[in-house]
Write an enzyme that holds these catalytic residues in place. Structure first.
Site, PDB file in Angstrom:
ATOM      1  N   THR A   1      29.418  37.850  33.711  1.00 28.35           N
ATOM      2  CA  THR A   1      30.803  37.695  33.262  1.00 28.35           C
ATOM      3  C   THR A   1      31.624  37.185  34.442  1.00 28.35           C
ATOM      4  O   THR A   1      31.422  37.597  35.584  1.00 28.35           O
ATOM      5  CB  THR A   1      31.382  39.014  32.745  1.00 28.35           C
ATOM      6  OG1 THR A   1      31.519  39.957  33.825  1.00 28.35           O
ATOM      7  CG2 THR A   1      30.504  39.618  31.650  1.00 28.35           C
ATOM      8  N   GLY A   2      32.538  36.271  34.171  1.00 26.85           N
ATOM      9  CA  GLY A   2      33.266  35.659  35.277  1.00 26.85           C
ATOM     10  C   GLY A   2      32.346  34.816  36.130  1.00 26.85           C
ATOM     11  O   GLY A   2      32.452  34.808  37.359  1.00 26.85           O
TER      12      GLY A   2
ATOM     13  N   THR B   1      31.984  31.408  36.081  1.00 26.66           N
ATOM     14  CA  THR B   1      32.303  29.986  36.131  1.00 26.66           C
ATOM     15  C   THR B   1      32.980  29.547  37.428  1.00 26.66           C
ATOM     16  O   THR B   1      33.284  28.373  37.596  1.00 26.66           O
ATOM     17  CB  THR B   1      33.228  29.602  34.955  1.00 26.66           C
ATOM     18  OG1 THR B   1      34.460  30.335  35.068  1.00 26.66           O
ATOM     19  CG2 THR B   1      32.574  29.913  33.621  1.00 26.66           C
TER      20      THR B   1
ATOM     21  N   TYR C   1      45.635  46.820  41.104  1.00 18.45           N
ATOM     22  CA  TYR C   1      44.296  46.247  41.298  1.00 18.45           C
ATOM     23  C   TYR C   1      43.353  47.277  41.906  1.00 18.45           C
ATOM     24  O   TYR C   1      42.223  47.462  41.426  1.00 18.45           O
ATOM     25  CB  TYR C   1      44.392  45.019  42.192  1.00 18.45           C
ATOM     26  CG  TYR C   1      43.067  44.413  42.579  1.00 18.45           C
ATOM     27  CD1 TYR C   1      42.319  43.688  41.664  1.00 18.45           C
ATOM     28  CD2 TYR C   1      42.553  44.578  43.867  1.00 18.45           C
ATOM     29  CE1 TYR C   1      41.088  43.128  42.019  1.00 18.45           C
ATOM     30  CE2 TYR C   1      41.330  44.025  44.233  1.00 18.45           C
ATOM     31  CZ  TYR C   1      40.611  43.307  43.298  1.00 18.45           C
ATOM     32  OH  TYR C   1      39.400  42.758  43.654  1.00 18.45           O
TER      33      TYR C   1
END
Length: 259
Positions: A17-18, A20, A155
């Site tokens: 996932t993530g 790219t 975060y």
């Protein structure tokens, strides 16, 4: 970019996932170079198209919102159709926003927890049934998952929760022969430096600060993080519930000589 490939991954199947951009993309490239079959997800159309060009036709590129349960359910269905089973689930999608806590909005707070914490939880829940014994879940956290840093309160909290979830996953899945470990990067040289909405000035200051406070006096590379991910995925076969920092010594309280 230096080559992070560390082994022969022929016959292995991985979901990132993530995947790219940045660290996820570097991990996908190494896996493909080693002969693995890889499915990566992302949401930004430009990054999806760039990943198609970078990874080539052997990779499965999927548009998927990491914080959407309906997208996660659709992803599980697609993984079952395309791959059948998986050997590695790399939870790498995440967002961060530099903002003092006084400026945090409810919408921003909810989005950060949806992508960084809730999404990973349900992605693991939905995809683990497709994982073979001996498989691995590797979670990208951050050195911000402990301690505090100005402008990153939300975060840091999402990553601390994610790290806690990973420990819980490790306990839940050890009986199935599935290992779960955490990679916590420090300052890494990626296109966004981990803060997609930062201005050019903020990014430049982030680079200066990272090089100054990191004992090795530089940013890490995406390939260096990929090596840590691949180590946990395929080499560290007697390790679960562990956290590995990839941070140039930043989290180790080292005091190097002045530059």
């Amino acid at each position: 970019m230096d080559n992070p490939a560390t082994g022969n991954y022929a016959g292995k199947k991985a979901v990132i996932t993530g995947g790219t951009i940045g660290m996820g993309l570097a991990t996908a490239q190494a896996l493909l170079e080693g002969g693995a079959e890889v499915l990566v997800t992302g949401l930004n159309p430009r990054n999806l198209e760039a990943a198609r060009r970078a990874l080539g036709p052997r990779a499965h590129i999927v548009a998927s919102d990491a914080g959407s349960l309906s997208d996660i359910d659709a992803l599980a269905t697609l993984v079952r159709e395309k791959l059948g089973h998986i050997d590695l689930l790399h939870i790498n999608a995440g967002i961060s926003t530099l903002e003092p806590f006084e400026q945090v909005t409810e919408a921003g707070y909810d989005r950060a927890f949806a992508i960084n914490t809730k999404g990973p939880f349900f992605t693991v829940q939905r995809l683990v049934p497709l994982m073979r014994a001996g498989g691995a879940v590797v979670v990208t956290s951050s050195i911000a998952d402990e301690g505090g840093m100005h402008g990153l309160s939300v975060y840091s909290a999402t990553k601390a929760a994610l790290r806690s979830f990973a420990s819980g996953f490790a306990a839940e899945l050890v009986g199935r022969g599935i290992r779960v470990n955490v990679v916590s990067p420090g300052f890494i040289d990626t296109p966004t430096l981990g803060v997609a909405d930062a201005t050019a000035e903020e990014r430049a200051e982030f680079i200066r600060l990272g090089d100054q406070i990191t004992p090795m006096r530089r940013h890490g590379t995406a390939a260096e993080v990929a090596r840590a991910v691949l180590f946990f995925a395929f080499e560290a076969t007697f390790t679960t519930g562990a956290r590995l920092t990839v941070d140039g010594g930043l989290g180790q309280n080292l005091t190097p000589a002045a530059a």
